[in-house]
Scaffold this active site. Structure first.
Site, PDB file in Angstrom:
ATOM      1  N   ASN A  77      24.777  42.153  20.404  1.00 36.31           N
ATOM      2  CA  ASN A  77      25.791  42.931  19.591  1.00 36.31           C
ATOM      3  C   ASN A  77      25.890  42.268  18.332  1.00 36.31           C
ATOM      4  O   ASN A  77      25.939  41.042  17.891  1.00 36.31           O
ATOM      5  CB  ASN A  77      27.196  43.140  20.234  1.00 36.31           C
ATOM      6  CG  ASN A  77      28.028  41.741  20.080  1.00 36.31           C
ATOM      7  OD1 ASN A  77      28.758  41.686  19.061  1.00 36.31           O
ATOM      8  ND2 ASN A  77      27.905  40.691  20.869  1.00 36.31           N
ATOM      9  N   CYS A 139      31.095  32.879  17.613  1.00 36.57           N
ATOM     10  CA  CYS A 139      30.518  33.942  17.216  1.00 36.57           C
ATOM     11  C   CYS A 139      29.496  33.743  16.120  1.00 36.57           C
ATOM     12  O   CYS A 139      29.612  33.200  15.370  1.00 36.57           O
ATOM     13  CB  CYS A 139      31.910  34.878  16.609  1.00 36.57           C
ATOM     14  SG  CYS A 139      30.990  36.603  16.166  1.00 36.57           S
ATOM     15  N   CYS A 350      -0.465  42.935  47.970  1.00 40.62           N
ATOM     16  CA  CYS A 350      -0.626  43.536  46.799  1.00 40.62           C
ATOM     17  C   CYS A 350      -1.571  42.381  45.938  1.00 40.62           C
ATOM     18  O   CYS A 350      -2.223  42.753  44.912  1.00 40.62           O
ATOM     19  CB  CYS A 350       0.721  43.407  46.029  1.00 40.62           C
ATOM     20  SG  CYS A 350       1.631  41.734  45.747  1.00 40.62           S
ATOM     21  N   CYS A 357      -1.539  32.185  41.570  1.00 40.39           N
ATOM     22  CA  CYS A 357      -2.011  30.747  42.218  1.00 40.39           C
ATOM     23  C   CYS A 357      -3.540  30.256  41.472  1.00 40.39           C
ATOM     24  O   CYS A 357      -3.722  29.334  41.106  1.00 40.39           O
ATOM     25  CB  CYS A 357      -1.935  30.640  43.481  1.00 40.39           C
ATOM     26  SG  CYS A 357      -2.073  28.864  44.277  1.00 40.39           S
ATOM     27  N   CYS A 385       4.390  24.536  44.272  1.00 39.09           N
ATOM     28  CA  CYS A 385       5.336  24.784  42.874  1.00 39.09           C
ATOM     29  C   CYS A 385       6.144  25.817  42.934  1.00 39.09           C
ATOM     30  O   CYS A 385       6.937  25.957  42.019  1.00 39.09           O
ATOM     31  CB  CYS A 385       3.957  24.823  41.742  1.00 39.09           C
ATOM     32  SG  CYS A 385       3.379  26.568  41.870  1.00 39.09           S
ATOM     33  N   CYS A 392       5.742  37.319  44.097  1.00 35.38           N
ATOM     34  CA  CYS A 392       5.944  37.999  45.333  1.00 35.38           C
ATOM     35  C   CYS A 392       6.971  39.246  45.143  1.00 35.38           C
ATOM     36  O   CYS A 392       7.909  38.723  45.022  1.00 35.38           O
ATOM     37  CB  CYS A 392       5.937  37.544  46.387  1.00 35.38           C
ATOM     38  SG  CYS A 392       5.756  38.342  48.051  1.00 35.38           S
TER      39      CYS A 392
HETATM   40  C1  LIG Z   1      30.603  43.509  21.977  1.00 33.04           C
HETATM   41  C2  LIG Z   1      30.955  42.131  22.123  1.00 33.04           C
HETATM   42  C3  LIG Z   1      31.908  41.660  21.367  1.00 33.04           C
HETATM   43  C4  LIG Z   1      32.297  40.231  21.376  1.00 33.04           C
HETATM   44  N1  LIG Z   1      33.549  39.878  20.787  1.00 33.04           N
HETATM   45  C5  LIG Z   1      33.911  38.349  20.831  1.00 33.04           C
HETATM   46  C6  LIG Z   1      35.309  38.101  20.063  1.00 33.04           C
HETATM   47  O1  LIG Z   1      35.661  38.763  19.255  1.00 33.04           O
HETATM   48  N2  LIG Z   1      35.387  36.879  20.452  1.00 33.04           N
HETATM   49  C7  LIG Z   1      34.806  35.928  21.450  1.00 33.04           C
HETATM   50  O2  LIG Z   1      35.126  34.823  21.515  1.00 33.04           O
HETATM   51  N3  LIG Z   1      33.572  36.390  21.847  1.00 33.04           N
HETATM   52  C8  LIG Z   1      33.117  37.476  21.778  1.00 33.04           C
HETATM   53  N4  LIG Z   1      32.280  38.019  22.587  1.00 33.04           N
HETATM   54  C9  LIG Z   1      31.531  37.145  23.455  1.00 33.04           C
HETATM   55  C10 LIG Z   1      32.262  37.404  24.831  1.00 33.04           C
HETATM   56  O3  LIG Z   1      33.448  37.109  24.879  1.00 33.04           O
HETATM   57  C11 LIG Z   1      31.409  36.616  25.822  1.00 33.04           C
HETATM   58  O4  LIG Z   1      31.548  35.029  25.272  1.00 33.04           O
HETATM   59  C12 LIG Z   1      29.881  36.636  26.015  1.00 33.04           C
HETATM   60  O5  LIG Z   1      29.605  38.124  26.083  1.00 33.04           O
HETATM   61  C13 LIG Z   1      29.149  35.952  27.194  1.00 33.04           C
HETATM   62  O6  LIG Z   1      29.545  36.551  28.308  1.00 33.04           O
HETATM   63  P1  LIG Z   1      28.898  37.843  28.924  1.00 33.04           P
HETATM   64  O7  LIG Z   1      27.641  37.602  29.501  1.00 33.04           O
HETATM   65  O8  LIG Z   1      29.634  38.204  30.375  1.00 33.04           O
HETATM   66  O9  LIG Z   1      29.064  38.981  28.144  1.00 33.04           O
HETATM   67  C14 LIG Z   1      31.734  39.351  22.277  1.00 33.04           C
HETATM   68  C15 LIG Z   1      30.740  40.058  23.152  1.00 33.04           C
HETATM   69  C16 LIG Z   1      30.211  41.157  23.111  1.00 33.04           C
HETATM   70  C17 LIG Z   1      29.237  41.747  23.939  1.00 33.04           C
HETATM   71  S1  SF4 Z   2       2.449  37.364  50.017  1.00 33.88           S
HETATM   72 FE1  SF4 Z   2       3.620  38.548  48.330  1.00 33.88          FE
HETATM   73  S2  SF4 Z   2       2.438  38.625  46.431  1.00 33.88           S
HETATM   74 FE2  SF4 Z   2       1.074  37.828  48.027  1.00 33.88          FE
HETATM   75  S3  SF4 Z   2      -0.026  39.485  48.517  1.00 33.88           S
HETATM   76 FE3  SF4 Z   2       1.743  39.577  50.181  1.00 33.88          FE
HETATM   77  S4  SF4 Z   2       3.238  40.945  49.213  1.00 33.88           S
HETATM   78 FE4  SF4 Z   2       1.770  40.528  47.744  1.00 33.88          FE
HETATM   79  S1  SF4 Z   3       3.320  27.033  45.887  1.00 37.97           S
HETATM   80 FE1  SF4 Z   3       2.135  27.048  44.021  1.00 37.97          FE
HETATM   81  S2  SF4 Z   3       0.198  25.789  44.642  1.00 37.97           S
HETATM   82 FE2  SF4 Z   3       1.127  26.544  46.517  1.00 37.97          FE
HETATM   83  S3  SF4 Z   3       0.590  28.367  47.059  1.00 37.97           S
HETATM   84 FE3  SF4 Z   3       1.991  28.900  45.876  1.00 37.97          FE
HETATM   85  S4  SF4 Z   3       1.547  28.904  43.609  1.00 37.97           S
HETATM   86 FE4  SF4 Z   3      -0.046  28.026  44.900  1.00 37.97          FE
END
Ligand SMILES: Cc1cc2nc3c(=O)[nH]c(=O)nc-3n(C[C@H](O)[C@H](O)[C@H](O)COP(=O)(O)O)c2cc1C
Ligand code: SF4
Ligand code: SF4
Length: 437
Positions: A77, A139, A350, A357, A385, A392
């Site tokens: 925003n 902000c 799939c 991998c 890993c 998947c």
């Molecule tokens: C449209 C919009 C306006 C905002 N205005 C303010 C503001 O005036 N003051 C403020 O501290 N934060 C503002 N924020 C930030 C929010 O308070 C918050 O910190 C941020 O959106 C993260 O939280 P969320 O992921 O739940 O949206 C705004 C956010 C949005 C989307």
């Molecule tokens: S294990 Fe998951 S990602 Fe791998 S073939 Fe089966 S459904 Fe697809």
């Molecule tokens: S955990 Fe990592 S190394 Fe093991 S099968 Fe899955 S992708 Fe391959």
């Protein structure tokens, strides 16, 4: 029944769900309906100085990214602080607090970084009877170019200075709202603590451009062919926010400093995760803007049900429970060994796990067995890993399980050690060798 009443720096609310300072909290009409829906508290949309209010753009102020199902993942925003008269906001806040004495009402404030400006606004805000103030040092657009918002939050000395002024000129609790547009969140948090702030809240939005229109070559949202960076929020920012909350919660210099967790909270689970990492409550913006005020009802019932199920009696049983489990990489147990396993009954063949991998991990998943399409983990190659689990498309089809101590790891041919051992003492670590010599 779990008790989810919240006491955050002495500000009491019936639950830990507050609406963050933003459009959902910009007028009495909204806040009254939010309280009716069940929100425990609100941080009113940021107030500015007395005088002509700021002016917002008259075109699009939002950009977004979506998942494949068009679910909103990230919102951007370019809106400024409140564009309503200060006195109107203050009158409405006073009335709302009178009507809803059991709910938390916090005033967000952003005025120029000079002592006189803060000294002037604080008594007027205090007069509303609100429960505390939140200093908007976060902000990242519009206001920061005018020396406010993130421009203050990026300079720890300014944070400390303004927090001190506020503590000097008001008896209300002071929350410092931090910007994530900084390399190490611990420095601004330490500065707030040094300035005697009662708490920090984070995160405000992240500087971002969500997309570019490839016909007009203008960033979105586009105002007459031009765009400027905005502030990013919503589910996509939650991992960044969680990490920053944890960093502050476990920093010895700020340990115990109350934290209000913000950023992508959409479900009760998100909230529980913030609490577990050390937040004393949570604030929500995008989820309310996407799904409406009543989303809090699911948050309340979900959190209560989970707490009942797990035997957590109050929020204190959860807050900070995960903090001791956040550590530095060097302290992770290098003797812990896990392997992937594919549930053949769930597999839809799939092939995504094999490709992932094969091309980018450890060539540990078959594509065919005996000439037939078949996906199976080869334990002698798998390093555990977790990439296949994440790519998947079928939930729980691939799981990762640790090998028990003593089991032979087919990849190394060695038994899994029961002993915890980390990088600090590993023979390959040059520093460990130097220390030992
Ligand atoms: C449209 C919009 C306006 C905002 N205005 C303010 C503001 O005036 N003051 C403020 O501290 N934060 C503002 N924020 C930030 C929010 O308070 C918050 O910190 C941020 O959106 C993260 O939280 P969320 O992921 O739940 O949206 C705004 C956010 C949005 C989307
Ligand atoms: S294990 Fe998951 S990602 Fe791998 S073939 Fe089966 S459904 Fe697809
Ligand atoms: S955990 Fe990592 S190394 Fe093991 S099968 Fe899955 S992708 Fe391959």
């Amino acid at each position: 029944m779990a008790d989810i009443r919240n006491d955050f720096i002495g500000i009491k609310s019936p639950n830990p769900f507050w609406l963050a300072s933003a459009p959902p909290t910009d007028k009495a009409y909204n806040v009254e309906r939010a309280f009716k829906a069940g929100w425990g508290g609100v941080v009113w949309k940021t107030l500015g100085e007395e005088g002509p209010p700021v002016v917002n753009v008259n075109g699009p102020r939002y950009g977004a990214i979506w998942g494949a199902d068009r679910r909103l993942l990230g919102l951007n925003n370019i809106e400024l602080i409140t564009d309503r008269q200060l006195q109107l906001n203050l009158q409405e806040m006073k009335q709302v607090k009178k009507n809803w004495p059991d709910r938390a009402l916090v005033a967000s404030i952003m005025v120029p970084c000079v002592e006189e400006s803060w000294k002037a606004i604080l008594p007027a805000v205090e007069e509303t009877g609100c429960d505390g103030i939140e200093l908007n040092f976060g902000c990242p657009h519009g206001m920061s170019e005018r020396g406010m918002g993130a421009a203050v939050g990026q300079v720890p000395e300014y944070i400390e200075m303004v927090a001190r002024w506020c503590k000097q000129y008001t008896r209300m609790p002071v929350i410092v709202k931090l910007t994530p547009n900084i390399t190490d969140i611990r420095y601004p948090a330490r500065a707030a603590h040094k300035g005697r702030a009662d708490a920090v809240s984070l995160i405000n939005t992240i500087s971002s451009i969500t997309s570019v229109n490839l016909d007009t070559f203008s960033p979105e949202p586009s105002i007459d062919g031009k765009g400027s960076h905005g502030g990013y929020c919503g589910p996509a920012v939650k991992p960044i926010a969680l990490n920053m909350v944890a960093e502050i919660a476990r920093d010895p210099q700020t340990r115990g400093l109350p934290i209000s967790g913000i950023g992508g909270v959409t479900t009760w689970r998100d909230a529980a995760e913030f609490l577990a990492l050390g937040a004393g409550n949570v604030q929500v913006c995008t989820a309310a803007m996407t799904y409406g005020f009543k989303i809090v009802q699911e948050m309340i019932s979900g959190l209560s049900n989970w707490m009942d199920e797990k035997g957590h009696r109050s929020l204190d049983d959860i807050i900070g429970r995960a903090t001791p489990n956040v550590t530095d990489w060097q302290f992770l147990n290098l003797n812990y060994v896990a392997k992937a396993h594919i549930d053949q009954d769930l597999c839809i063949k799939c092939g995504r796990c094999h490709i992932a991998c094969e091309d980018t991990s450890h060539q540990a998943i078959t594509a065919q067995v005996d000439g037939v399409r078949h996906f199976e983990v080869m334990e002698d190659e798998c390093v555990g890993c977790n990439l296949c689990v994440n790519v998947c498309p079928v939930e729980n089809c691939i799981t990762l399980a640790p090998l028990a101590a003593g089991t032979i790891d087919k990849r190394t041919g060695r038994p899994v050690s029961p002993v915890y051992a980390n990088w600090t003492t590993h023979p390959n670590n040059p520093s460990a060798r130097v220390a030992a010599e």
